[in-house]
Write an enzyme that holds these catalytic residues in place. Structure first.
Site, short mmCIF file in Angstrom:
data_model
loop_
_atom_site.label_atom_id
_atom_site.label_comp_id
_atom_site.label_asym_id
_atom_site.label_seq_id
_atom_site.Cartn_x
_atom_site.Cartn_y
_atom_site.Cartn_z
N ASP A 65 0.83 -1.20 0.00
CA ASP A 65 0.00 0.00 0.00
C ASP A 65 0.87 1.25 0.00
O ASP A 65 2.09 1.18 0.03
CB ASP A 65 -0.99 -0.02 1.18
CG ASP A 65 -0.29 -0.09 2.53
OD1 ASP A 65 0.71 0.64 2.72
OD2 ASP A 65 -0.76 -0.85 3.40
N LYS B 120 -4.46 2.73 -0.90
CA LYS B 120 -5.73 3.43 -0.73
C LYS B 120 -5.45 4.78 -0.06
O LYS B 120 -4.63 4.89 0.83
CB LYS B 120 -6.70 2.62 0.14
CG LYS B 120 -7.11 1.29 -0.47
CD LYS B 120 -8.12 0.57 0.38
CE LYS B 120 -7.50 -0.03 1.62
NZ LYS B 120 -6.57 -1.13 1.35
N MET C 230 -4.72 8.81 10.57
CA MET C 230 -5.52 9.29 9.43
C MET C 230 -6.39 10.47 9.83
O MET C 230 -7.57 10.55 9.48
CB MET C 230 -6.38 8.14 8.88
CG MET C 230 -5.56 6.99 8.34
SD MET C 230 -6.52 5.49 7.99
CE MET C 230 -6.80 4.86 9.65
#
Length: 462
Positions: free
Chosen positions: A249, A271, A384
């Protein structure tokens, strides 16, 4: 890469060595060990170098260098302390398209000699491109302690089986899997302990056995850590080196990816918010499909796969389909980034607990327990949280956390690009808005952030 590494076959080939002192003698030892025929040119030559010339059946020319000395040679080494002479030898050799090395003068070289770990027939070369030879020797010294002399014996016995194993397995993938099974198993241990007869018998038994097990696929769910490749575990590195295909990722750093086996197939499944290279359900199924093809599949994730990494979702489907898997924890971003920023997550004077939080749930609904998070005696770490930074700060303040609570936003933590922005709950969103900050980031809230200024200088990574 400043130099292309190669290994030259010098057996029974003439090599020119100009110089007769200690440096030239050291070079002569290496050439002789490689089977070269020495042509040594110098007015005065050490007794050891004279003996090396005799041993190799070479020539000893007790005079000054002449251009014709390069004739019938396959390479040249200049090991004199006369700069003008070294320049002449380099120019003459290059005019004849001969590889030339001038000791301690990289600009005059067309090749350089590395620091060598000799476990013949296994030979390992370490080079700094001529920029830091002492550092290359220090690295060699470390490798010497990690690679026992018995590896040479292991390589010799493996060579004896090469043709038979090649005949047994038609394709290279099956051969590689067999060799990895042998060289990482009991047979290798027997070889390195000098029990060659027992090792050979075990290899023979394995070769004659049903090889269906060799095509059994497996998945390695590996945490790649927050960015610095030196934070990888030894087990992670071992599995990264034996995987056939890797799914990675966007949080996996370039430095970590450099340690993946070079001929492994690479599939990017990264992602970011509202932008998925591959849907999670498709990633889960791809892991199953590749393993069923007999592949050793590396699922490489940033940080730790079980902390906001969806690792649990992925292995659920593997377990349902009876696919063998291994899980290797990684240093999560909270631990790595905080340590590299000089911010302890707990401290007896400031915080007795720490909570890892994400506002990015499967349903995209934050649904966080803000009254619990507003407790001033705990450290909060938000993963995040860059996009929702302003909302996070306002919600904490609204539920009782002091607007003056120290906070830190860490960008690209543990890497050479790490940046730490320190402020308080009331002002951090405005600070970040002026700094052109990009993910990955980590947001730390709590009194422990006060220690950043005093502790950051003790961390060599800062």
């Amino acid at each position: 890469m400043d130099y292309f590494p190669v290994f030259l076959d010098l057996k029974n080939r003439r090599c020119l060595l100009v110089g007769g002192g200690d440096v030239a003698t050291r070079k002569g030892r290496l050439l002789a060990k490689a089977g070269a025929i020495l042509r040594v040119v110098a007015p005065d030559v050490s007794s050891e170098l004279r003996e090396l010339v005799n041993t190799t059946g070479g020539e000893l020319l007790l005079r000054e260098y002449q251009k014709d000395d390069l004739q019938n040679c396959v390479l040249a080494i200049a090991a004199t302390d006369i700069e003008s002479l070294n320049e002449t030898i380099s120019a003459d050799a290059q005019a004849l398209h001969l590889p030339v090395n001038v000791v301690d003068s990289p600009a005059l070289c067309t090749y350089i000699t590395p620091a060598i770990i000799d476990r013949s027939p296994l030979v390992i070369a370490v080079s700094s491109g001529g920029e830091a030879p002492v550092l290359a020797r220090l690295v060699r010294a470390k490798l010497e302690t990690l690679i026992p002399a018995s590896y040479g014996r292991l390589a010799q016995i493996a060579s004896q089986w090469r043709d038979r194993i090649k005949a047994r397995f038609a394709d290279g993938d099956s051969r590689r899997k067999f060799w990895e099974k042998i060289l990482q198993g009991p047979a290798a241990e027997l070889m390195m302990n000098g029990q060659e007869e027992a090792a050979n018998q075990l290899i023979s038994d394995e070769l004659d056995a049903d090889q269906a097990q060799l095509v059994q696929g497996e998945v390695y769910l590996v945490g790649g850590g927050p960015g610095d490749p030196e934070l990888l575990t030894l087990r992670a590195l071992r599995l990264m080196q034996q995987a056939d295909v890797v799914l990675y990722d966007r949080l996996v750093s370039d430095g970590v990816m450099e340690l993946v086996r070079r001929d492994a197939e690479r599939i990017y499944v990264g992602k970011r918010r509202a932008e998925h290279a591959m849907q999670q359900e498709n990633i889960n199924q791809l892991l199953v499909d590749l393993a069923r093809q007999g592949k050793r599949v590396l699922r490489l994730k940033g940080g730790d796969p079980f902390i906001f990494g969806r690792g649990g979702e992925e292995i659920e489907l593997l377990a349902q389909n009876n696919i063998p898997f291994q899980v290797v924890p990684g240093i999560t971003a909270a631990s790595g980034c905080a340590a590299y920023a000089g911010i302890p997550l707990t401290h007896r004077d400031y915080a007795q607990s720490v909570r890892f939080v994400t506002g990015h749930l499967k349903s995209d609904d934050t649904n966080l327990s803000w009254p619990e998070l507003a407790n001033p005696t705990q450290t909060l770490v938000f993963y995040m949280g860059l996009v929702g930074l302003k909302d996070i700060c306002e919600s904490l303040i609204a539920h009782g956390r002091s607007p003056q609570t120290p906070v830190a936003l860490i960008e690209k933590g543990t890497t050479q690009e790490q940046r730490v922005l320190v402020s308080d709950l009331s002002a951090i969103a405005d600070v970040v808005a002026t700094k052109d900050v990009h993910a990955p980031t980590l947001f730390i809230v709590g009194e422990v952030v006060k220690l950043h200024e005093s502790l950051k200088w003790f961390n060599p990574a800062i």
